[in-house]
Design a protein around this motif. Sequence first.
Motif: not given
Length: 517
Positions: A344-345, A348, A352, A409, A412, A432, A478, A487, A491, A494
């Motif tokens: 997930s991190d 994204l 970012a 997430n 975002f 986050d 991505s 977007y 998110f 993710t």
Amino acid sequence: MDTASKQRWQESFQAFLHPRVITMLFLGFSAGIPILLIFSSLSLWLREAGVERSAVTFFSWAALGYSFKFVWAPLVDQLPLPFLTQKFGRRRGWMLLAQCSIIAAITGMALIDPSNGPSSLTYMAIAAVLLGFSSATQDIVIDAYRIESAEISLQAMMSSTYIAGYRIGMLVAGAGALFLASAFGSTKDTYDYQAWQGAYFIMALAMLVGVFTTLAIQEPISNRTAIVSRSTREHFGFLFMFAVAATGFILTFYHTAEVATSMTKTLSARFDSFPVGGFLVETFRLGLGIGIAWLAATLVIWSGIVSQNMMQETYIAPAQDFLKRYGLSTALLLLVLVGVYRISDIVLGVIANVFYQDMGFTKVEIASVVKTFGLFMTIAGGFLGGILSVRYGVIRILFLGAVLSAATNLLFMVLASMGHNLEMLYLVISVDNLSAGLASAAFVAFLSSLTNIQFTAMQYAIFSSLMTLFPKILGGYSGTIVDGIGYSNFFILTALLGLPVLYLVWQAGGLLKNHQP
């Protein structure tokens, strides 16, 4: 507090002043510089130069060297370098070579204007790959140097100063590069190549901190006699195998480029989705490249050029040990968990900075909030994760970290709907980065618990490589996915990617609870 306790506290603080401990601060700084010059800083540069989002995020693959470093870690560990090994020693020689390669790669990137068309992007990609490969090599050597250069009692202090130096290096390469590019005159609306060129030249100069440190320190004394007993023929056989495998991988990608483009168009038309078609084609292409590399290495081994004993001790024994200790089913589950925990991190994170820029945030705002403020929140989260892991156990905090990483997430998505809102950006980055730091602390503790001290270097290299491999591959798409679904939906996607991780952590906790490796 009694006298004995005071003395122990005094000895602990004095350990931070030990020369080896201080050395790790500067080597950590050197290790922290390159990574963001491939990811966030480069992505903003490319976007200001007018490069499409889909192409920008593909550049994150240049850092795949970090995910495959276990493949050539034995090469770095065992192969002597002409002149450098004799002059500086095994560790310092490789460290110096890696640092000089990093400087050359950053300088090469500075000399390329990505706005000049496809050919310039190709050259930029080559320089970025060299930077990722050289940086991963430096990480391998610094880890080995840290372990060998001091006794066990200093290892915790050395790790602490290394992490602190690494974060400072990331701050310089992230926020520092953005501040410099902005100060030199490049903005989203008015792109200035010389501004980014100057920023990257200064980043190359910053790497001299690592070079001077390498020249100043002493070579650690290693008791590993197995390294000395290897013949020149065995070393070069091992090098030849790696070169053949790498060549096979690169040639596969080169010769399948046109076919991949055609297949992507065909599949995209069939699926009515460019992201799906591109993902399937590039995943197959990557798998084919890995397969060709493996076949090439296997043929070299069968030819007798590579020592069978060397291969057994280097690659097979660590894997056999892990499978033997945990059993096949548990080992596979643990490896899958390692491979997707940070998905997930990372997915994204690849886009970012582009997202922030698209929301209207300036480079100075991104540098101030995301890079500087966010860095301190990550460090705070790391301390919190460590404390909670000791108090409640690693698995529980590992699960908590997975929940928070996926859930945050969704913030975002809120920011995407609000657009340029500095207060909301502070909130998003606070939550986050705090959750990311907490999850990372628990995850590192979890990875460390899986290793056998007899094979620490190789097994940890495998884990640390595996944990970013699939997320980085997926993260490369991505930009393409955002172009296709926007977007907000990205998110949500993710966040959903983090749900299977929760199940894997729960399963792993149950299997490890009664398991004594």
